[in-house]
Design an enzyme around this catalytic site. Structure first.
Site, PDB file in Angstrom:
ATOM      1  N   CYS A  56      38.430  42.712  36.387  1.00 32.31           N
ATOM      2  CA  CYS A  56      38.920  42.163  35.126  1.00 32.31           C
ATOM      3  C   CYS A  56      39.836  40.987  35.459  1.00 32.31           C
ATOM      4  CB  CYS A  56      39.691  43.224  34.357  1.00 32.31           C
ATOM      5  SG  CYS A  56      40.492  42.571  32.874  1.00 32.31           S
ATOM      6  N   ASP A  63      35.632  46.529  37.204  1.00 30.58           N
ATOM      7  CA  ASP A  63      34.641  46.711  36.144  1.00 30.58           C
ATOM      8  C   ASP A  63      33.311  47.023  36.822  1.00 30.58           C
ATOM      9  OD1 ASP A  63      36.195  46.207  33.819  1.00 30.58           O
ATOM     10  OD2 ASP A  63      36.104  44.061  34.220  1.00 30.58           O
TER      11      ASP A  63
END
EC number: 1.7.1.13
Length: 158
Positions: A56, A63
């Protein structure tokens, strides 16, 4: 009778068949192409990366996504080792889901100029919301069969 492995044409800088360092960033990653031996035939190539990771760009937290890349090749194919290295280069890269998915598709298109390409980025939930990102380019050759990407919608625990 033993057959020797099929030789790939030598190309300056091709990563195939030799040890290479992991690229630190997507911009540093080299995406190789090889000649398509079936260039006169319309067919589909699918790459699936079920353990894609990036960071992120705001929090730095990891992620995770399941990527499915389908393309109808023209004169060139994506060399799979270089694609693996390119995708792995996102592990320490901060980028929003949409940017990662679309930039991967655009980079492949720039490298091999396929007749058609689509990428589906099926991102795992963060903050309770899964994000799916889809991008395509080119014109699907007439009569070509393209299977469903096979990733079901996120349903949580049941």
């Amino acid at each position: 009778m033993s057959r020797s492995p099929r030789k790939t044409p030598k190309s300056a800088g091709l990563q195939l068949g030799r040890a290479v360092a992991w690229p630190a960033t997507p911009d540093e990653a080299q995406l190789d192409r090889v000649p398509n031996p079936q260039a006169g035939t319309d067919y589909l190539v699918r790459f699936t990366a079920p353990e894609f990771t990036s960071l992120c760009p705001v929090t730095g937290q990891p992620d995770f996504a399941h990527l499915v890349i389908d393309y109808a090749p023209g004169a060139w194919l994506v060399e799979s080792k270089s694609l693996k290295l390119y995708l792995a280069s996102f592990r320490n890269h901060g980028g929003f889901h949409e940017d990662c998915t679309v930039s991967i598709g655009k980079r492949i298109v720039a490298a091999i100029k396929p007749k058609w390409l689509r990428i589906g980025g099926y991102w795992y939930p963060r903050g309770g919301i899964p994000i799916d990102v889809f991008w395509q380019t080119g014109k699907l050759p007439k009569g070509m069969w393209v299977p469903d990407q096979g990733v079901p919608p996120y349903r949580g625990r049941g």
